[in-house]
Design a protein around this motif. Structure first.
Motif, PDB file in Angstrom:
ATOM      1  N   THR A 501       0.829  -1.203   0.000  1.00 44.02           N
ATOM      2  CA  THR A 501       0.000   0.000   0.000  1.00 44.02           C
ATOM      3  C   THR A 501       0.863   1.253   0.000  1.00 44.02           C
ATOM      4  OG1 THR A 501      -1.759  -1.158   1.173  1.00 44.02           O
ATOM      5  CG2 THR A 501      -1.811   1.248   1.218  1.00 44.02           C
ATOM      6  N   LEU A 502       1.913   1.245   0.818  1.00 50.12           N
ATOM      7  CA  LEU A 502       2.805   2.404   0.869  1.00 50.12           C
ATOM      8  C   LEU A 502       3.512   2.620  -0.461  1.00 50.12           C
ATOM      9  CD1 LEU A 502       4.353   1.936   4.442  1.00 50.12           C
ATOM     10  CD2 LEU A 502       2.623   3.598   3.727  1.00 50.12           C
ATOM     11  N   ARG A 503       3.910   1.537  -1.104  1.00 46.34           N
ATOM     12  CA  ARG A 503       4.574   1.659  -2.407  1.00 46.34           C
ATOM     13  C   ARG A 503       3.627   2.225  -3.457  1.00 46.34           C
ATOM     14  NH1 ARG A 503       8.369  -3.768  -3.235  1.00 46.34           N
ATOM     15  NH2 ARG A 503       9.916  -3.231  -1.631  1.00 46.34           N
ATOM     16  N   ARG A 504       2.375   1.793  -3.424  1.00 49.76           N
ATOM     17  CA  ARG A 504       1.403   2.303  -4.399  1.00 49.76           C
ATOM     18  C   ARG A 504       1.159   3.793  -4.193  1.00 49.76           C
ATOM     19  NH1 ARG A 504      -2.900  -2.702  -3.812  1.00 49.76           N
ATOM     20  NH2 ARG A 504      -1.686  -4.236  -4.992  1.00 49.76           N
ATOM     21  N   LYS A 505       1.124   4.208  -2.909  1.00 51.94           N
ATOM     22  CA  LYS A 505       0.931   5.633  -2.648  1.00 51.94           C
ATOM     23  C   LYS A 505       2.121   6.446  -3.124  1.00 51.94           C
ATOM     24  CE  LYS A 505      -2.281   5.256   1.246  1.00 51.94           C
ATOM     25  NZ  LYS A 505      -2.513   5.561   2.684  1.00 51.94           N
ATOM     26  N   GLN A 506       3.308   5.890  -2.950  1.00 50.60           N
ATOM     27  CA  GLN A 506       4.507   6.586  -3.411  1.00 50.60           C
ATOM     28  C   GLN A 506       4.520   6.722  -4.937  1.00 50.60           C
ATOM     29  OE1 GLN A 506       7.807   4.419  -1.833  1.00 50.60           O
ATOM     30  NE2 GLN A 506       7.649   5.299   0.216  1.00 50.60           N
ATOM     31  N   GLY A 508       1.932   7.168  -6.693  1.00 51.67           N
ATOM     32  CA  GLY A 508       0.804   7.988  -7.122  1.00 51.67           C
ATOM     33  C   GLY A 508      -0.437   7.210  -7.457  1.00 51.67           C
ATOM     34  N   ILE A 509      -0.489   5.955  -7.045  1.00 52.34           N
ATOM     35  CA  ILE A 509      -1.666   5.142  -7.316  1.00 52.34           C
ATOM     36  C   ILE A 509      -2.634   5.294  -6.158  1.00 52.34           C
ATOM     37  CG2 ILE A 509      -2.509   2.804  -7.728  1.00 52.34           C
ATOM     38  CD1 ILE A 509       0.240   2.109  -8.805  1.00 52.34           C
ATOM     39  N   ILE A 510      -3.859   5.637  -6.445  1.00 49.37           N
ATOM     40  CA  ILE A 510      -4.865   5.799  -5.399  1.00 49.37           C
ATOM     41  C   ILE A 510      -5.427   4.426  -5.043  1.00 49.37           C
ATOM     42  CG2 ILE A 510      -7.072   6.847  -4.796  1.00 49.37           C
ATOM     43  CD1 ILE A 510      -6.457   9.074  -6.753  1.00 49.37           C
ATOM     44  N   VAL A 511      -5.317   4.093  -3.776  1.00 47.13           N
ATOM     45  CA  VAL A 511      -5.804   2.794  -3.315  1.00 47.13           C
ATOM     46  C   VAL A 511      -7.180   2.984  -2.712  1.00 47.13           C
ATOM     47  CG1 VAL A 511      -5.327   0.836  -1.814  1.00 47.13           C
ATOM     48  CG2 VAL A 511      -3.438   2.114  -2.859  1.00 47.13           C
ATOM     49  N   PRO A 512      -8.196   2.281  -3.206  1.00 52.43           N
ATOM     50  CA  PRO A 512      -9.537   2.434  -2.640  1.00 52.43           C
ATOM     51  C   PRO A 512      -9.577   1.930  -1.205  1.00 52.43           C
ATOM     52  CG  PRO A 512      -9.460   0.589  -4.171  1.00 52.43           C
ATOM     53  CD  PRO A 512      -8.168   1.300  -4.304  1.00 52.43           C
ATOM     54  N   PRO A 513     -10.415   2.529  -0.345  1.00 54.33           N
ATOM     55  CA  PRO A 513     -10.494   2.096   1.048  1.00 54.33           C
ATOM     56  C   PRO A 513     -11.003   0.666   1.143  1.00 54.33           C
ATOM     57  CG  PRO A 513     -12.288   3.608   0.526  1.00 54.33           C
ATOM     58  CD  PRO A 513     -11.359   3.628  -0.645  1.00 54.33           C
ATOM     59  N   GLY A 514     -10.578  -0.034   2.201  1.00 56.01           N
ATOM     60  CA  GLY A 514     -11.014  -1.417   2.425  1.00 56.01           C
ATOM     61  C   GLY A 514     -10.189  -2.387   1.689  1.00 56.01           C
TER      62      GLY A 514
END
Length: 514
Positions: A501-506, A508-514
């Motif tokens: 999840t942290l890598r995706r945020k870095q 710029g990928i938006i991770v949907p909640p849940g």
């Protein structure tokens, strides 16, 4: 239990709330009723454990602090004797009061994680699992007047309060003052119960630092000072409690210290003895006879103890023998006299090391009561670590069945007068562990012996209650290894998921909640 009522009733209808609370209350009373069938085991152990705590508690109860000063006065934490003395004034059996403290710690721990675990049923299940933990009613730790049980409950309270503060800060909720106050008091209770409670300090410090970092990163100028004050308050309370005990010792004995195992001159002398290298080691023996013979040759101070020290003493028992020898030599008339002797002993030994008259273990470092690290320690340390993990996972050797007391009538009378508990005096246990019974024993694994037991007139219901605790132990022994394996897998899964999840945020990928 009020905490538990609030937690388990959250977001529940009133009827469900009352039913859940009533069920937990019944289970709690059932658990206390079961453990009340256990009998006290009295062990003198030369006054180093059970008897020492009781003697200190008697002195506290009579307003004499810890009594007349000798080599054993300041070597144990003072909180447990204070607990025994307070319990004596309350008038409850000591074993019951200790179980009530554990129940309170369980309830607080569930309350602490409530914002993190929303489902009240899951919280209730966690509480029950904590409540019937076999380690909390095994006869090895809970049916003697020793400090381990109370120290464990205080540690659980301190860690739970720290977790409560961290979870509420992370969830951007206000932290009630009860959490830092209770954390400070329980942390001080654990620290002042055992000399080795320092192991919990790194956890508390690390979590506090993380909380401070969160406050700074969120840049809430208005709330930051109050939050920082709340996070610092437990350590202020902890320091105040230690200062209070040290002050009482200074008033009674003229030394501002909570425990003489932390006295610098004693530590220096003991560590100097422990690092004498004779070319041969004996497992579990820190100071061998050969090392003592070399120390006698170079230290006039240590030579005075030669008539009182003999043989190879394993483990930490040598510390007791050393202090007894120093007392026999006449140096425990006051803390100042004892400290001066240890300073002289440490100086003579360290001078001998410097002159080459004594050989020191290579790269040895003085770490308090720890002997210098040796390569031979690696395998036993790993084995002991694995054995400890195995014990906590499988509850191996846990048994609620009481064991007989050692025959010392004066001690038995003191036990029963101070604790309001009845001691088991049988030459064999009145209710015997099924695993220790001979094959010819009938029944359900519980026998009744015709001996000088104070429980001869007890009903068979007492034995049945202990038998029920034994069944819970067997259930935990079967289920916990499986649950531990599942917990490890879940932890690994959540860790990997967090990293991804942290890598995706870095990226710029938006991770949907849940």
């Amino acid at each position: 239990m009020g905490y538990l009522l609030d937690v388990c009733g959250r977001s529940c209808p009133n009827k469900r709330k009352r039913a859940l609370f009533a069920g937990l209350l019944i289970l709690t009373l059932f658990r206390l009723w079961l453990s009340s069938a256990q009998t006290m085991r009295c062990i003198p152990l030369m006054g180093y454990d059970d008897m020492l705590f009781l003697v200190h508690a008697v002195n506290i109860a009579h307003g004499h602090w810890l009594g007349a000063y000798d080599q054993n006065t300041l070597v144990k934490g003072v909180f447990y004797p204070l607990f025994i003395a307070a319990n004596h004034y309350i008038g409850l059996p000591l074993l019951l009061t200790q179980q009530l403290l554990f129940v309170f710690a369980c309830a607080v721990s569930i309350r602490a994680i409530a914002p993190f675990v929303r489902n009240p049923l899951i919280l209730a299940v966690c509480y029950v699992v904590f409540l019937f933990n076999p380690g909390r009613y095994t006869s090895m730790a809970t049916t003697r007047v020793i400090r381990d049980f109370v120290c464990g409950s205080c540690t659980l309270l301190a860690v739970s309060c720290m977790a409560a503060m961290y979870i509420r800060l992370f969830a951007q909720k206000s932290i009630r003052m009860v959490w830092p106050v209770l954390m400070g008091l329980s942390f001080a209770g654990a620290w002042l119960t055992r000399e080795d409670s320092a192991w919990v300090l790194p956890f508390l410090v690390v979590v506090t630092v993380l909380c401070l970092v969160l406050v700074i990163l969120r840049r809430k100028e208005a709330a930051a000072p109050q939050t920082i004050a709340v996070l610092v308050l437990p350590f202020l309370i902890f320091g105040a409690c230690n200062a209070l005990v040290a002050g009482a010792n200074a008033f009674a004995y003229g030394i501002f210290i909570t425990n003489e195992y932390a006295e610098p001159n004693f530590l220096n002398a003991y560590s100097a003895l422990g690092r004498i290298d004779t070319g041969k080691t004996i497992p579990r023996v820190t100071v061998t006879k050969a090392a003592r013979m070399q120390a006698y040759a170079v230290s006039p101070a240590f030579r005075e103890l030669q008539p009182y020290l003999d043989g190879e003493t394993p483990g930490t028992l040598f510390t007791w023998n050393l202090r007894n020898a120093v007392a026999a030599a006449g140096y425990y008339k006051s803390p100042a006299a004892a400290s001066a002797y240890y300073k002289r002993l440490a100086t003579e030994l360290n001078d001998a090391f410097a002159k080459g008259e004594l050989k020191s273990y290579p790269n040895s470092i003085s770490l308090g009561m720890l002997s210098p690290w040796r390569s031979q320690y690696l395998l036993p340390t790993l084995n002991a670590t694995l054995a400890g993990i195995r014990y906590n996972i499988t509850f191996r050797d846990c048994s609620p069945y009481p064991e007989p007391s050692d025959p010392f009538p004066a001690g038995i009378a003191l036990y029963q007068a101070m604790t309001y508990d009845i001691a088991n005096l049988d030459s064999t246990p009145y209710f015997t562990d099924p695993g220790k019974l001979p094959p010819t024993t009938g029944g359900e694994g519980v026998t009744m012996e015709n001996g000088p037991s104070l429980y001869q007139k007890a009903s068979s219901l007492t034995g049945k209650r202990i038998g029920i605790l034994h069944r819970f132990t067997e259930l935990y022994q079967v289920c916990f290894p499986v649950l531990f394996a599942l917990a490890v897998l879940c932890y690994a899964y959540l860790t990997i998921r967090l990293i991804l999840t942290l890598r995706r945020k870095q990226n710029g990928i938006i991770v949907p909640p849940g």
